[in-house]
Design an enzyme around this catalytic site. Structure first.
Site, mmCIF file in Angstrom:
data_model
loop_
_atom_site.group_PDB
_atom_site.id
_atom_site.type_symbol
_atom_site.label_atom_id
_atom_site.label_comp_id
_atom_site.label_asym_id
_atom_site.label_seq_id
_atom_site.Cartn_x
_atom_site.Cartn_y
_atom_site.Cartn_z
ATOM 1 N N SER A 62 0.795 -1.235 0.000
ATOM 2 C CA SER A 62 0.000 0.000 0.000
ATOM 3 C C SER A 62 0.824 1.280 0.000
ATOM 4 C CB SER A 62 -0.934 0.021 1.210
ATOM 5 O OG SER A 62 -2.142 -0.588 0.861
ATOM 6 N N TYR A 190 -2.299 -2.244 -10.688
ATOM 7 C CA TYR A 190 -2.395 -2.157 -9.215
ATOM 8 C C TYR A 190 -1.589 -3.287 -8.557
ATOM 9 C CZ TYR A 190 -4.252 -2.357 -4.498
ATOM 10 O OH TYR A 190 -4.352 -2.408 -3.123
ATOM 11 N N TYR A 242 -4.706 2.946 7.797
ATOM 12 C CA TYR A 242 -6.073 2.399 7.713
ATOM 13 C C TYR A 242 -6.846 2.712 8.990
ATOM 14 C CZ TYR A 242 -3.300 -0.387 4.495
ATOM 15 O OH TYR A 242 -2.429 -0.796 3.547
HETATM 16 N N1 GLU Z 1 -1.734 -5.534 -2.385
HETATM 17 C C1 GLU Z 1 -2.445 -5.402 -1.136
HETATM 18 C C2 GLU Z 1 -3.920 -5.581 -1.389
HETATM 19 O O1 GLU Z 1 -4.425 -5.032 -2.316
HETATM 20 C C3 GLU Z 1 -2.150 -4.072 -0.528
HETATM 21 C C4 GLU Z 1 -2.812 -3.881 0.775
HETATM 22 C C5 GLU Z 1 -1.959 -3.233 1.812
HETATM 23 O O2 GLU Z 1 -0.762 -3.102 1.756
HETATM 24 O O3 GLU Z 1 -2.579 -2.823 2.786
HETATM 25 O O4 GLU Z 1 -4.598 -6.269 -0.689
#
Ligand code: GLU
Length: 306
Positions: A62, A190, A242
């Site tokens: 992320s 992504y 988050y």
């Molecule tokens: N590639 C991860 C996902 O999309 C990233 C999430 C993260 O780092 O919080 O679930």
């Protein structure tokens, strides 16, 4: 002196590693070493100091959302972007779909949760997924000053194979008219941007670039406007960890962005970039040892901006 401080902070961080576990929902991430922990500090004079298991490679996950958002801000501008995505913290997990459906006009709450990051990628002016990825990768190389950054193909493939949730988010956004374009093509970039691999020093320089108002202190190159660097730091402060962002603000108190690979990139405006790499995560998907290290450094080096 700085090395001693960093080493002590890593020792403190190691004491909580037993309470964390590596991400397993992306099978390739389950191979990470839960006992690894490293920290790096990059001052605005461009000097980098690091301690702990500094050879540890993590995928940015992320944290890549900062590079893609920064790039989109530079290309599309603030008004165009924030008419499509919110800038408010979310109390839900990073890949939650719930709030997206509940409230019209179905805008992702912010660009740092998965739905927001996928939407941001769709707003970049590229139709080809590898061109889009190259632009994000180049932004990250410029932020870190490391031309050698590249995608870990095994992690990218693993993400793609286990991407039901992200695929749901992408198709949901398109079904309600919030996103246009080829969903699979957007998701491909992504997954690959999340799988860009780096070491803790790279993350510290990236944080320092944001701390220096968008100028990489190693290379002297401007990557983002001062205004855009401020927007990125503000979103990191409010949304960067988050649903753990509030707790992190109390414990650490400077803008940071985490990733489920175990990296956290911190940015203290006018002072430094501070980063950690430690794949053992807490229940919210943030590096458990890394947060403890940053909490310690925040106190010792008076890095709190609140
Ligand atoms: N590639 C991860 C996902 O999309 C990233 C999430 C993260 O780092 O919080 O679930």
């Amino acid at each position: 002196m700085m090395e001693i401080i960093l080493n002590e902070a890593v020792d403190v961080g190691r004491s909580v590693l037993k309470d964390g576990s590596v991400a397993t929902y992306i099978p390739e991430l389950a191979k990470a070493d839960p006992s690894a922990l490293a920290v790096a500090y990059c001052g605005l004079d461009g000097r980098v100091c690091s301690a702990g298991d500094t050879g540890t490679k993590v995928t940015v996950q992320s944290i890549s959302k900062i590079a893609s958002l920064g790039l989109a801000l530079e290309i599309r501008g603030e008004e165009a972007l924030f008419s499509r995505v919110g800038a408010e913290p979310s109390a839900d997990p990073f890949n939650s779909i719930m709030r997206l459906e509940m409230r019209a006009p179905h805008r992702p709450q912010n660009p740092l949760i998965n739905s927001g990051a996928i939407l941001i990628l769709s707003l970049l002016p590229f139709n080809d997924s590898s061109e889009r990825l190259d632009a994000v990768l180049e932004t990250m190389r410029r932020m870190s000053g490391n031309e050698g950054l590249r995608v870990n193909e095994a992690v990218a493939a693993s993400e793609k194979e286990t991407s039901d949730r992200n695929r749901s988010l992408g198709y949901f956004l398109r079904s309600v008219g919030a996103m246009e374009g080829d969903v699979e093509n957007i998701l491909d970039s992504y997954f690959r941007q999340c799988a860009i691999e780096c070491v803790v020093e790279d993350l510290a320089v990236m944080g320092a670039t944001l701390a220096d108002g968008g100028v990489n202190p190693l290379t002297g190159r401007r990557i983002f406007t001062e205004r855009n660097a401020l927007i990125l730091r503000a979103l990191m402060m409010t949304c960067g960890l988050y649903d753990g962002s509030g707790d992190f603000a109390v414990r650490v108190g400077f803008p940071s962005k985490s990733g489920v690979g175990g990296g956290i990139m911190g940015s203290v405006a006018g002072r430094a970039g501070v980063a950690v790499a430690g794949p053992a995560l807490d229940e919210r998907g943030n590096s458990i040892g890394g947060i403890r290290v940053l909490e310690e450094l925040s106190k010792t080096l008076s890095l709190r901006v609140l």
